[in-house]
Scaffold this motif. Structure first.
Motif, PDB file in Angstrom:
ATOM      1  N   ASN A  38     118.270  76.804  65.433  1.00 36.40           N
ATOM      2  CA  ASN A  38     118.070  77.082  64.009  1.00 36.40           C
ATOM      3  C   ASN A  38     117.409  75.859  63.355  1.00 36.40           C
ATOM      4  O   ASN A  38     118.079  75.025  62.744  1.00 36.40           O
ATOM      5  CB  ASN A  38     119.401  77.390  63.307  1.00 36.40           C
ATOM      6  CG  ASN A  38     120.056  78.636  63.871  1.00 36.40           C
ATOM      7  OD1 ASN A  38     119.380  79.604  64.214  1.00 36.40           O
ATOM      8  ND2 ASN A  38     121.371  78.609  63.978  1.00 36.40           N
ATOM      9  N   THR A  40     115.731  73.569  60.718  1.00 30.21           N
ATOM     10  CA  THR A  40     115.683  73.470  59.261  1.00 30.21           C
ATOM     11  C   THR A  40     114.911  72.204  58.899  1.00 30.21           C
ATOM     12  O   THR A  40     114.734  71.320  59.747  1.00 30.21           O
ATOM     13  CB  THR A  40     117.103  73.399  58.663  1.00 30.21           C
ATOM     14  OG1 THR A  40     117.780  72.260  59.217  1.00 30.21           O
ATOM     15  CG2 THR A  40     117.890  74.666  58.989  1.00 30.21           C
ATOM     16  N   LYS A  43     116.859  69.149  59.784  1.00 30.03           N
ATOM     17  CA  LYS A  43     116.972  68.845  61.206  1.00 30.03           C
ATOM     18  C   LYS A  43     115.681  68.294  61.796  1.00 30.03           C
ATOM     19  O   LYS A  43     115.709  67.583  62.791  1.00 30.03           O
ATOM     20  CB  LYS A  43     117.378  70.099  61.981  1.00 30.03           C
ATOM     21  CG  LYS A  43     118.790  70.583  61.703  1.00 30.03           C
ATOM     22  CD  LYS A  43     119.090  71.817  62.520  1.00 30.03           C
ATOM     23  CE  LYS A  43     120.503  72.331  62.263  1.00 30.03           C
ATOM     24  NZ  LYS A  43     120.797  73.549  63.049  1.00 30.03           N
TER      25      LYS A  43
END
Length: 203
Positions: A38, A40, A43
């Motif tokens: 995931n 983002t 991140k």
């Protein structure tokens, strides 16, 4: 009579290295399969010890980082040679057959470690391991003029004069006049008047 080992000491080290690579690679592969993906914006930013990164990442680093990294790499690679030496030095069969071999290898390792320690002391004394050098380097000039001559010249009247600072004697900066908008230019009259002839029409 004891059984002869089918794997030498270097073979054991090779098996240990292969096992380490397999374990690390297998762990990364399992993490790739099972871990959620995931991404983002938080991140994907560069990690700077928990601080918010500011500015462009393509900046010039302090050369001290490279010096420390090179020194660490140098001593790290040199220390790797101790492992095969320890394997040979710990072989009781070689020491039992030739006792002089043990003393020779021990003296050789002392020389090797002495060279490493001497290099470390040289780097340490030179100051390459200091992050912040507390003692600034004062440039020196090889001249035959003694410092007393410069001191005498500075103390002479008229050499230079230091005036105390005050608001009354502070220089006032001249302010530039305000910029006004230019007046619109009036249209110029043409220098000549063009004459046009009417076209003749045949009725």
């Amino acid at each position: 009579m004891g059984e002869v080992s089918q794997i030498s000491e270097f073979g054991k080290i090779l098996i240990f290295l292969i096992t380490g690579f397999i374990l690390v690679g297998g762990t990364l592969f399992i993490n790739r399969l099972l871990a959620p993906h995931n991404p983002t914006p938080e991140k994907l930013i560069s990690y700077e010890c928990g601080e918010e990164p500011e500015g462009n990442s393509w900046i010039q680093f302090n050369p001290k980082f490279y010096v420390i990294a090179l020194v660490f790499l140098l001593f790290d690679v040199e220390m790797v040679f101790i492992f095969p030496w320890a394997t040979v030095f710990g072989n009781h069969e070689i020491i039992k057959n030739n006792p002089g071999w043990g003393w020779f290898s021990l003296a050789e390792m002392f020389v090797f470690m002495g060279i490493l320690i001497l290099g470390l002391v040289y780097v340490w004394v030179k100051g390459d391991l200091d992050w912040i050098k507390a003692k600034p380097l004062v440039p020196t000039v090889d001249t035959k003029i003694p410092p007393s001559v410069y001191q005498k010249l500075n103390l002479e009247q008229g050499a230079y004069k230091i005036t105390p600072f005050s608001m009354a004697t502070a220089p006032v900066k001249e302010t530039a006049p305000p910029v006004t908008a230019p007046e619109p230019a009036t249209p110029r009259k043409p220098m000549f008047k063009p004459s046009f002839k009417k076209p003749e029409t045949n009725e």
